[in-house]
Design an enzyme around this catalytic site. Structure first.
Site, PDB file in Angstrom:
ATOM      1  N   LYS A   1     -52.368 -28.588  51.552  1.00 11.24           N
ATOM      2  CA  LYS A   1     -51.283 -28.872  50.613  1.00 11.24           C
ATOM      3  C   LYS A   1     -50.598 -30.153  51.041  1.00 11.24           C
ATOM      4  CE  LYS A   1     -49.165 -27.152  47.014  1.00 11.24           C
ATOM      5  NZ  LYS A   1     -49.808 -26.429  45.901  1.00 11.24           N
TER       6      LYS A   1
ATOM      7  N   GLY B   1     -43.497 -15.684  30.185  1.00  4.79           N
ATOM      8  CA  GLY B   1     -43.824 -17.106  30.369  1.00  4.79           C
ATOM      9  C   GLY B   1     -44.964 -17.500  29.456  1.00  4.79           C
TER      10      GLY B   1
ATOM     11  N   GLY C   1     -46.468 -20.446  28.890  1.00  7.23           N
ATOM     12  CA  GLY C   1     -46.879 -21.816  29.201  1.00  7.23           C
ATOM     13  C   GLY C   1     -48.385 -21.894  29.333  1.00  7.23           C
TER      14      GLY C   1
ATOM     15  N   VAL D   1     -50.494 -20.979  31.510  1.00 12.95           N
ATOM     16  CA  VAL D   1     -51.184 -19.765  31.945  1.00 12.95           C
ATOM     17  C   VAL D   1     -50.985 -18.636  30.925  1.00 12.95           C
ATOM     18  CG1 VAL D   1     -51.264 -17.983  33.739  1.00 12.95           C
ATOM     19  CG2 VAL D   1     -51.015 -20.388  34.383  1.00 12.95           C
ATOM     20  N   GLY D   2     -49.717 -18.342  30.602  1.00 18.48           N
ATOM     21  CA  GLY D   2     -49.400 -17.181  29.774  1.00 18.48           C
ATOM     22  C   GLY D   2     -49.967 -17.253  28.372  1.00 18.48           C
TER      23      GLY D   2
HETATM   24  P1  NAD Z   1     -45.871 -23.982  32.524  1.00 19.62           P
HETATM   25  O1  NAD Z   1     -44.757 -24.872  32.933  1.00 19.62           O
HETATM   26  O2  NAD Z   1     -46.933 -24.510  31.629  1.00 19.62           O
HETATM   27  O3  NAD Z   1     -45.289 -22.662  31.818  1.00 19.62           O
HETATM   28  C1  NAD Z   1     -44.263 -21.886  32.363  1.00 19.62           C
HETATM   29  C2  NAD Z   1     -43.644 -21.075  31.211  1.00 19.62           C
HETATM   30  O4  NAD Z   1     -42.700 -20.173  31.752  1.00 19.62           O
HETATM   31  C3  NAD Z   1     -42.893 -21.924  30.184  1.00 19.62           C
HETATM   32  O5  NAD Z   1     -43.157 -21.383  28.901  1.00 19.62           O
HETATM   33  C4  NAD Z   1     -41.423 -21.716  30.554  1.00 19.62           C
HETATM   34  O6  NAD Z   1     -40.547 -21.843  29.437  1.00 19.62           O
HETATM   35  C5  NAD Z   1     -41.468 -20.299  31.037  1.00 19.62           C
HETATM   36  N1  NAD Z   1     -40.388 -19.921  31.946  1.00 19.62           N
HETATM   37  C6  NAD Z   1     -39.764 -20.640  32.904  1.00 19.62           C
HETATM   38  N2  NAD Z   1     -38.841 -19.884  33.522  1.00 19.62           N
HETATM   39  C7  NAD Z   1     -38.897 -18.662  32.962  1.00 19.62           C
HETATM   40  C8  NAD Z   1     -38.225 -17.428  33.185  1.00 19.62           C
HETATM   41  N3  NAD Z   1     -37.313 -17.322  34.139  1.00 19.62           N
HETATM   42  N4  NAD Z   1     -38.561 -16.375  32.411  1.00 19.62           N
HETATM   43  C9  NAD Z   1     -39.510 -16.482  31.468  1.00 19.62           C
HETATM   44  N5  NAD Z   1     -40.180 -17.604  31.216  1.00 19.62           N
HETATM   45  C10 NAD Z   1     -39.882 -18.678  31.957  1.00 19.62           C
HETATM   46  O7  NAD Z   1     -46.484 -23.444  33.911  1.00 19.62           O
HETATM   47  P2  NAD Z   1     -47.910 -22.784  34.135  1.00 19.62           P
HETATM   48  O8  NAD Z   1     -48.882 -23.848  34.526  1.00 19.62           O
HETATM   49  O9  NAD Z   1     -48.234 -21.858  33.010  1.00 19.62           O
HETATM   50  O10 NAD Z   1     -47.638 -21.947  35.472  1.00 19.62           O
HETATM   51  C11 NAD Z   1     -46.933 -20.719  35.470  1.00 19.62           C
HETATM   52  C12 NAD Z   1     -47.072 -20.081  36.835  1.00 19.62           C
HETATM   53  O11 NAD Z   1     -48.446 -19.874  37.141  1.00 19.62           O
HETATM   54  C13 NAD Z   1     -46.534 -20.883  38.014  1.00 19.62           C
HETATM   55  O12 NAD Z   1     -46.059 -19.963  38.970  1.00 19.62           O
HETATM   56  C14 NAD Z   1     -47.748 -21.591  38.550  1.00 19.62           C
HETATM   57  O13 NAD Z   1     -47.582 -21.924  39.922  1.00 19.62           O
HETATM   58  C15 NAD Z   1     -48.777 -20.508  38.377  1.00 19.62           C
HETATM   59  N6  NAD Z   1     -50.171 -20.950  38.312  1.00 19.62           N
HETATM   60  C16 NAD Z   1     -50.572 -21.875  37.400  1.00 19.62           C
HETATM   61  C17 NAD Z   1     -51.916 -22.220  37.322  1.00 19.62           C
HETATM   62  C18 NAD Z   1     -52.425 -23.161  36.268  1.00 19.62           C
HETATM   63  O14 NAD Z   1     -53.645 -23.229  36.110  1.00 19.62           O
HETATM   64  N7  NAD Z   1     -51.597 -23.863  35.532  1.00 19.62           N
HETATM   65  C19 NAD Z   1     -52.846 -21.638  38.203  1.00 19.62           C
HETATM   66  C20 NAD Z   1     -52.390 -20.692  39.128  1.00 19.62           C
HETATM   67  C21 NAD Z   1     -51.054 -20.346  39.157  1.00 19.62           C
END
Ligand code: NAD
Length: 376
Positions: free
Chosen positions: A76, A176, A178, A180-181
């Site tokens: 990292k 969430g 975003g 991932v979700g």
């Molecule tokens: P993102 O920024 O695209 O999406 C995050 C979403 O969560 C957004 O819709 C935001 O509005 C929402 N959000 C923020 N705070 C919130 C809360 N308190 N309650 C509800 N919703 C909330 O991020 P992402 O890339 O989807 O990543 C989400 C998580 O998954 C992070 O913890 C990240 O480290 C982890 N992750 C991501 C990946 C990836 O491929 N992008 C891989 C492994 C883990």
């Protein structure tokens, strides 16, 4: 603190301090364990990260990459600065960091908070060693194809199989919406699940009949919140914790479920999309209640599997196939350990990863680093 206070049986092999006053570069690289191959891990730009946090994130990557069965260790990097700094400034720092690590072949740069595919393109231009590249440079756009969401689908299916259940009409809640979700929601709905609630930082939408995922995608594209969905009941953001369902997927922030609110969850299965969404204490309480929790570094490894495949020249289609195969297999293996030993899934996952790392270490002359030429 003495840097050797971090040293244990797995690493870290190296902690490198990066400093170049002519451009104001200050950073830290932790290369944790490279017994399985050169480390892959993201570069985070943040004003306030410590060696301690960098080490913990590198260790998490060691376990995630080993658990996913990738020929890569964990690392990292942190660069101190405002993640929203102007692009020219970011380019200067990224290029300086890459140039300073030209010969540090034990680390492959990846994107994380504050960095994106463009940053990875600059690194590649300097030293040729990064993942998460733009499509034009052979990258697989993992957030566009939903690599992590695709992996979550397969972890969920394997877990349901273990519970003698299936996705058909299973009620799912997604915290969430975003990168991932939203893709997890899309893939699960395509397989017959009913997504009854979703939220983002601005609020929750709930409809027990099921939400139209394509309509939610459109709302987000238009810059709105999922809470603006006209066919759903609008709730406060954190009321999503109280919605009864079969599968609850956290895909937002760390520590959202903790000892204070864990009692509010009414579900049978949790598949962790976000990193550390549930505190250790809360995971233990869920286990005691009989709620199955598939830990983050098993369930959300789709992104890093995709990145590693990209590094080895794969296409998006073969990356998707590998994600499916690896995550299904790893979830099944994890659950067989849970069943045999009656231990927390996270403990089983750590045992599984540690076993692979120990085996790889036993096959090397030096346990942690490699002196082989052309290591990468
Ligand atoms: P993102 O920024 O695209 O999406 C995050 C979403 O969560 C957004 O819709 C935001 O509005 C929402 N959000 C923020 N705070 C919130 C809360 N308190 N309650 C509800 N919703 C909330 O991020 P992402 O890339 O989807 O990543 C989400 C998580 O998954 C992070 O913890 C990240 O480290 C982890 N992750 C991501 C990946 C990836 O491929 N992008 C891989 C492994 C883990």
């Amino acid at each position: 603190m003495d840097l050797f206070d971090y040293a244990d049986e797995f690493g870290p092999a190296k902690i490198i301090h990066l400093y170049e006053p002519s451009v104001g570069l200050k950073g830290i690289l932790v290369v944790d364990n490279v017994a399985m191959g050169p480390s892959i891990g993201g570069v985070r730009i943040a004003p306030d990260v410590s060696v301690d946090e960098c080490f913990r994130l590198a260790r998490a990557m060691t376990f995630k990459n080993a658990a996913a069965g990738l020929p890569h260790g964990g690392g990292k990097m942190v660069i101190y600065g405002d993640p929203k700094m102007p692009k020219e400034r970011k380019q200067q720092l990224m290029r300086a960091a890459a140039a300073s690590l030209r010969n540090e072949e034990s680390y492959i740069f990846g994107p994380d908070m504050g960095t994106n595919e463009e940053c990875m393109a600059w690194v590649r231009d300097e030293i040729g060693r990064s993942v998460g590249l733009p499509r034009e440079l052979g990258g697989i756009p993992l957030d566009e194809i939903g690599a992590t969401g695709w992996g979550l689908l397969h972890a969920t299916e394997a877990a349901l199989h273990y519970l003698n259940s299936s996705l058909t009409n299973a009620k799912v809640v997604i915290q969430g919406f975003g990168s991932v979700g939203k893709h997890a929601a899309r893939f699960l709905a395509e397989r017959g699940a009913k997504i009854i609630a979703a939220n983002d930082s601005r609020g929750t939408t709930f409809n027990p009949q099921g939400l139209d995922i394509a309509a939610l995608f459109k709302l987000k594209e238009a810059g709105k919140s999922v809470a603006d969905y006209p066919e759903g009941q609008r709730l406060e953001r954190d009321e999503i914790v109280d919605i009864e369902c079969d599968i609850w997927i956290p895909a937002a922030r760390p520590d959202v479920i903790n000892e204070n609110n864990v009692h509010r969850l009414k579900t049978r299965l949790i598949v962790e999309g976000a990193n550390i969404p549930i505190t250790h204490g809360a995971e233990k309480m869920l286990f005691e209640k009989g709620v199955l929790c598939i830990p983050d570094f098993i369930a959300n490894a789709g992104g890093v599997i995709c990145a590693a495949m990209e590094y080895h020249g794969a296409t998006a289609a073969s990356a998707s196939e590998t994600i499916e195969e690896k995550i299904s297999h790893n979830t099944e293996k994890l659950l067989s350990i849970v069943r045999a030993k009656n231990i927390l899934p996270r403990e089983a996952a750590i045992q599984m990863a540690a076993e692979r790392i120990n085996k790889a270490m036993s096959l090397r002359r030096w346990s942690l680093f490699s002196s082989a030429p052309h290591f990468i």
